[in-house]
Write a protein that holds these residues in place. Structure first.
Motif, PDB file in Angstrom:
ATOM      1  N   CYS A 125      37.345  13.597  -0.939  1.00 12.14           N
ATOM      2  CA  CYS A 125      36.001  13.186  -1.355  1.00 12.14           C
ATOM      3  C   CYS A 125      36.116  12.274  -2.573  1.00 12.14           C
ATOM      4  CB  CYS A 125      35.127  14.392  -1.695  1.00 12.14           C
ATOM      5  SG  CYS A 125      33.540  13.891  -2.394  1.00 12.14           S
TER       6      CYS A 125
ATOM      7  N   CYS B 205      26.996  12.865  -3.728  1.00 13.63           N
ATOM      8  CA  CYS B 205      27.498  12.233  -2.502  1.00 13.63           C
ATOM      9  C   CYS B 205      27.102  10.767  -2.382  1.00 13.63           C
ATOM     10  CB  CYS B 205      26.972  13.002  -1.289  1.00 13.63           C
ATOM     11  SG  CYS B 205      27.463  12.282   0.271  1.00 13.63           S
ATOM     12  N   ILE B 206      28.050   9.928  -2.016  1.00 14.23           N
ATOM     13  CA  ILE B 206      27.766   8.508  -1.789  1.00 14.23           C
ATOM     14  C   ILE B 206      27.766   8.184  -0.291  1.00 14.23           C
ATOM     15  CG2 ILE B 206      28.619   7.797  -4.050  1.00 14.23           C
ATOM     16  CD1 ILE B 206      31.231   6.890  -2.660  1.00 14.23           C
TER      17      ILE B 206
ATOM     18  N   CYS C 157      29.934   8.404   2.249  1.00 11.79           N
ATOM     19  CA  CYS C 157      30.999   7.571   2.797  1.00 11.79           C
ATOM     20  C   CYS C 157      31.465   8.104   4.143  1.00 11.79           C
ATOM     21  CB  CYS C 157      32.172   7.520   1.829  1.00 11.79           C
ATOM     22  SG  CYS C 157      33.048   9.084   1.697  1.00 11.79           S
ATOM     23  N   GLY C 158      31.199   9.366   4.416  1.00 13.75           N
ATOM     24  CA  GLY C 158      31.584   9.934   5.702  1.00 13.75           C
ATOM     25  C   GLY C 158      33.052  10.324   5.799  1.00 13.75           C
TER      26      GLY C 158
ATOM     27  N   CYS D 135      34.570  12.762   4.577  1.00 10.10           N
ATOM     28  CA  CYS D 135      34.757  14.203   4.799  1.00 10.10           C
ATOM     29  C   CYS D 135      34.682  14.530   6.292  1.00 10.10           C
ATOM     30  CB  CYS D 135      33.756  15.020   3.988  1.00 10.10           C
ATOM     31  SG  CYS D 135      32.027  14.592   4.209  1.00 10.10           S
TER      32      CYS D 135
HETATM   33  S1  SF4 Z   1      33.472  12.606   1.351  1.00  9.45           S
HETATM   34 FE1  SF4 Z   1      31.591  13.499   2.235  1.00  9.45          FE
HETATM   35  S2  SF4 Z   1      30.691  14.597   0.493  1.00  9.45           S
HETATM   36 FE2  SF4 Z   1      32.191  13.192  -0.403  1.00  9.45          FE
HETATM   37  S3  SF4 Z   1      31.000  11.348  -0.886  1.00  9.45           S
HETATM   38 FE3  SF4 Z   1      31.859  11.040   1.169  1.00  9.45          FE
HETATM   39  S4  SF4 Z   1      30.227  11.755   2.554  1.00  9.45           S
HETATM   40 FE4  SF4 Z   1      29.758  12.559   0.527  1.00  9.45          FE
END
Ligand code: SF4
Lengths: 256, 223, 474
Positions: free
Chosen positions: C372, C312-313, C315-316, C318
């Motif tokens: 994601c 996970c990076i 990024c939010g 999700c």
């Molecule tokens: S979409 Fe969610 S699980 Fe995927 S990298 Fe972003 S924060 Fe992490």
């Protein structure tokens, strides 16, 4: 296009026979949708076999964390699809369970290879109608305005996005109005609906509002879980919109 | 805390060795193949940066000190923080002194450690000017490597940041800029990409500029 | 369920009642989703950079212990002091000891989710150190004495009016205004003074580069740069998974991060820090400390499947795409990381006793998996955790803690019926006959009929119809 960017699956030759896997929800709640699916296939000159020993893909237990129980039920299906024919399923969710999750479920089991082989033959109904049978429908119904709800698993596990809408667009008298949030989950989620009834209710509430905004007379979907949820909410809220499975809708429009 | 260090690394090693992981090859082609031709690069940089409220001042090698002076005077800027020991800084101080412009901004050198003038820096400086190492077309970003002569806060604390950009120092992507110039061989204390004035959307997703850093970013394109 | 179990259902129920809150989230998430889609409209480019980004994260995980050692070595060479913490308590203690050594009274913080995980603000306050959030969203949430409701947009649950009232109430010099520019400017004035006088700056780390010993931070406001440049001491806290191997790995990850998070091609600032102030340099901190936190991550790493959580990076995206999160908002999760990533990460970090409900806060719609940027199989992990919650095992802390005999019996009975054609057909035929007589007040049905009509069993099953219509059996 599925979520990891793979386009629809490789083409196969048009088979003489197919198996029909009805799914447990269709069996109990929407048998007429199942029959319609089989008749659509038959109308294309394909022989349809319905193994009477079938029951369920195992998804309810699998998603609840009971994998052993899911495995037991999934395994019980393997015997009933012995020929090397496609297995057509009128549900993106169950098709997704079989083709995407069975390989994991059977991992390390003595019948893993067999399960993978069966899984690889699974097709979602609309995908099969479009990609393999290349159906052309002639609309015989009166003008009607409808909308389409995309099932999460059909679009994201089976990569089925445009196929069902392409089928609906073949119908000359049917006006398809797309939802604002067509891809958003309706809040069914199997046991989610009863584990988190309030959130589920809020989700289906948003879906119903979206449907109402289109002014459609019917909402068509390819998955009975979604349908049960959405039509239940439409009916519960006394909304004059009908929920109908795509197989049944296509059948009604094309066979009078 | 080397106890934790060894415990953590030991656990990671055991976990990895029990289930090694073979990663797929990293294919950078998607970045390598992003290209724009010469004229397009600058156009794209301007378009992208203007979209986030960056301003541009077009000038030439010969005229930029005077143009900057005139621009700031027109803005009513009281003073300009600059690096006196850079070549650009030297030109600024000699040419502004020679121009004899009345009522123009005062030049303030960043000549000493920040501790000696922190209060003034935070409270009394309108604008700061720095050079750049170029700009990136893909994202509309300036490359800034602060140095002892042009310290880090010059591009951050003053309300307006002016950045000198040579019109021929343009790259297609961040990846190309760092690989072509072999950044990995020696990173500076601080390397920055700056793509606009400071901004936030933390209040109901409404964009507002100049929250902590500069309220205005003016890119001075030198041809 | 253990006593300490966090009750998601109850908290979400309260959130659902709050129409204002629901409106705030719906609007915000709709906007974020459509803006993100524009950023990734070029499908080939999206697939390319996403595959690259996933490979960068996987490569880092494949060499995680070696890369952390390399990061430590290169940071040390650059003059950055590296500390290791197994637990959040230990991480807090490290931070505190640095503060006490320099006699710090005021700390300014750039946004850091790991510091939320550590509950660092509360810890420092307890030790008499003022810890001030400087990211505008975090600042608002701190003024409100609340928790962030989103990892990228901490105050997304509030609207302008609410923030206007909060500022008026909590900031001395504030005049009431609903003008966002004026509110922002007010925060600027208040916080500038703090940056100038703070003793220590704390930040998170978006990525740490092993090859060069570089800490990368992305941000829009400039508060991150302020916090890492102005105070004489900078402490960066990072989860141990945040390392990448090479400097050239940074651009693809940043591109995925900023476009996924807020639909920006890039943030205003990409701040790469490789050393404290060197001889002759006029500003920058004299000391930089990097605290590398485990807090359960090495345990997650040990499991082949669960390990993917560590890609996970943050990024939010999700969250923005999660229909459950969109309905209930971030606070219902009662966790520093809400939404899909929180629902898989929190149970692994804090154990299933406490967080066993979270993997069920999901319809398994896969909307998160679809977007994601590093291809985390979020929903598969969700399913795995559901299974862990009801089966004792050793992969996740608290495995088996949600096992219930009654539930297990139900599934056992179900599997026996559904695995036997005879029993199945008998049962379904019976339901077709009698199922509709079930009163709507039965458990499960009651929840269902809350807003829905009762499902109607067809009077003949598909099996029966197929037989009647002469559809051949195998
Ligand atoms: S979409 Fe969610 S699980 Fe995927 S990298 Fe972003 S924060 Fe992490």
């Amino acid at each position: 296009m599925s979520h990891d960017g793979t386009t629809s699956r490789p083409d196969i030759e048009r088979p003489e026979s197919v198996y029909f896997f009805g799914t447990c929800l269709v069996d109990l709640f929407y048998p007429e949708a199942g029959m319609a699916g089989m008749e659509l296939l038959k109308a294309q000159g394909v022989r349809v076999v319905f193994p009477q020993g079938q029951s369920c893909c195992g998804q309810p237990a699998y998603n609840s964390g009971y994998r052993e129980e899911a495995l037991k039920v999934a395994r019980a299906q393997l015997d009933y699809f012995p020929g090397d024919w496609p297995i057509v399923v009128p549900s993106g969710s169950c098709a997704g369970m079989m083709s995407k999750h069975w390989p994991d479920l059977f991992k390390g089991e003595p019948d893993e290879a067999r399960a993978r082989q069966v899984a690889s033959r699974v097709w979602e109904l609309t995908q099969f109608l479009v990609q393999v049978l290349k159906v052309k429908f002639e609309d015989q119904g009166p003008p009607v305005k409808i909308t389409w709800h995309a099932s999460c698993h059909a679009q994201r596990e089976m990569g089925v996005t445009d196929e069902p809408k392409a089928l609906l667009r073949q119908l000359a008298n049917v006006e398809l109005v797309e939802l604002q949030r067509e891809k958003e989950c309706c809040g069914f989620g199997g046991t989610f609906a009863v584990r988190h009834p309030e959130i589920s209710a809020a989700m289906v509430g948003d879906k119903v509002a979206d449907i109402e905004n289109t002014g459609a007379k019917a909402v068509v979907s390819g998955d009975c879980g979604c349908l049960m949820n959405i039509s239940g909410a439409l009916e519960g809220g006394k909304k004059p919109v009908r929920g109908v499975h795509i197989a049944q809708f296509l059948k009604e429009r094309t066979h009078g | 805390m080397s106890e934790s260090r060894n415990a953590i690394l030991g656990k990671l090693r055991a976990g990895r060795d029990a289930h090694p992981l073979t990663p797929p090859e990293s294919d950078f082609a998607v970045l390598r193949n992003k290209r724009w031709d010469g004229a397009e690069r600058l156009e794209r940089i301007k378009r992208m940066m203007e979209a986030v409220h960056t301003e541009f001042l077009e000038t030439t090698e010969a005229d930029w000190p005077a143009d900057v002076q005139a621009f700031l005077k027109a803005q009513g800027t009281r003073n300009l923080l600059f690096g006196p020991a850079t070549e650009a800084g030297a030109r600024l101080s000699t040419e502004w002194a020679a121009s004899g412009m009345a009522g123009g901004p005062e030049l303030i050198p960043y000549a000493d450690r920040v501790e000696t003038f922190k209060e003034r820096l935070f409270d009394g400086i309108d604008a700061g000017i720095t050079t750049t190492l170029g700009a990136i077309a893909d994202t509309g970003s300036l490359i800034v490597w602060p140095t002892p002569e042009e310290p880090r806060l010059m591009s951050l604390v003053p309300h307006m940041h002016l950045a000198l950009l040579r019109a021929d120092a343009l790259y297609d992507t961040f990846w190309q800029a760092m690989t072509e110039n072999r950044w990995a061989d020696g990173m500076p204390t601080n390397a920055l990409l700056i793509s606009g004035p400071s901004k936030t959307a933390d209040i109901e997703q409404t964009l507002a500029y100049g929250v902590h850093g500069p309220k205005r970013l003016v890119v001075v394109i030198v041809r | 369920m253990g006593e300490t179990s966090i009750n998601f259902a109850k908290a979400s129920s309260a959130a659902l009642q709050d129409q204002q809150l629901r409106g705030n989230f719906r609007r915000a998430m709709d906007g974020l989703m459509s803006k993100r889609a524009v950023q990734f409209a070029d499908t080939a480019e999206w697939n390319g950079v996403r595959t690259l980004g996933a490979s960068v994260r996987l490569r880092a995980l494949s060499k995680l212990p070696e890369l952390l050692e390399k990061l430590e070595a290169n940071c040390t060479k650059n003059g950055i002091q590296v500390h290791w913490a197994s637990t959040t308590d230990e991480a807090n203690a490290i931070v505190l000891s640095i503060m006490q050594r320099v006699n710090a009274k005021l700390v300014v913080k750039g946004k850091s989710m790991v510091s939320e995980e550590m509950h660092l603000n509360a810890f420092l306050e307890k030790h008499g150190i003022e810890s001030l959030e400087s990211d505008l969203g975090e600042y608002i949430v701190q003024l409100d004495e609340a928790m962030p409701s989103h990892i990228i947009m901490p105050a997304i649950h509030m609207n302008t009016k609410q923030i206007a009232h909060l500022f008026k109430q909590k900031i001395k010099e504030a005049e009431y205004t609903e003008d966002v520019a004026q509110l922002t400017d007010l925060a600027r004035r208040v916080l500038r003074k703090k940056f100038a006088t703070a003793d220590v700056g704390i930040s998170g780390v978006n990525m740490a580069v092993a090859e060069t010993g570089t800490l990368c931070l992305v941000e829009n406001e400039g508060n991150g740069r302020m916090s890492t440049t102005v105070p004489p001491v900078h402490i960066a806290v990072m989860g141990l998974e945040k390392v990448v191997e090479k400097l050239e790995d940074v651009p693809p990850v940043i591109s995925l991060l900023t476009r996924s998070a807020t639909a920006q091609p890039i943030t205003t600032y990409v701040n790469m820090i490789s050393s404290p102030r060197k001889e002759g340099e006029k500003d920058g901190p004299n000391e930089i400390h990097l605290v590398i936190l485990d807090n359960g991550r090495s345990g997650i790493y040990a499991d082949e499947e669960l390990r993917n959580t560590l890609r996970c990076i943050r990024c939010g995206a999700c969250m923005n795409h999660c229909p459950v999160y969109t309905k209930v908002g971030g606070h219902a999760y009662q966790a520093p990381y809400p939404g899909p990533i929180g629902s898989i990460l929190m149970p692994q970090v804090e154990g299933l006793e406490k967080r066993g409900e979270l993997p069920h806060a999901c319809t398994m719609c896969n909307a998160c998996v679809e977007i994601c940027p590093v291809k985390i199989p979020i929903v598969e992990i969700m399913g795995r955790l559901r299974s862990e919650a009801v089966h004792p095992g050793d992969a996740v802390r608290g495995a088996g803690s949600h096992a219930s005999k009654a539930e297990a019996m139900v599934w056992k009975g179900w599997s026996m019926t559904y695995a036997s054609p005879l029993a199945y057909q008998f049962a379904t035929a019976l339901l077709a006959k009698l199922g509709n007589a079930a009163p709507a007040s039965l458990p499960l049905l009651k929840e269902w009929t809350n807003v829905r009509a009762k499902p109607r069993f067809a009077n003949r099953t598909l099996h029966a119809l197929a037989r009647e219509k002469g559809i051949p059996d195998v």
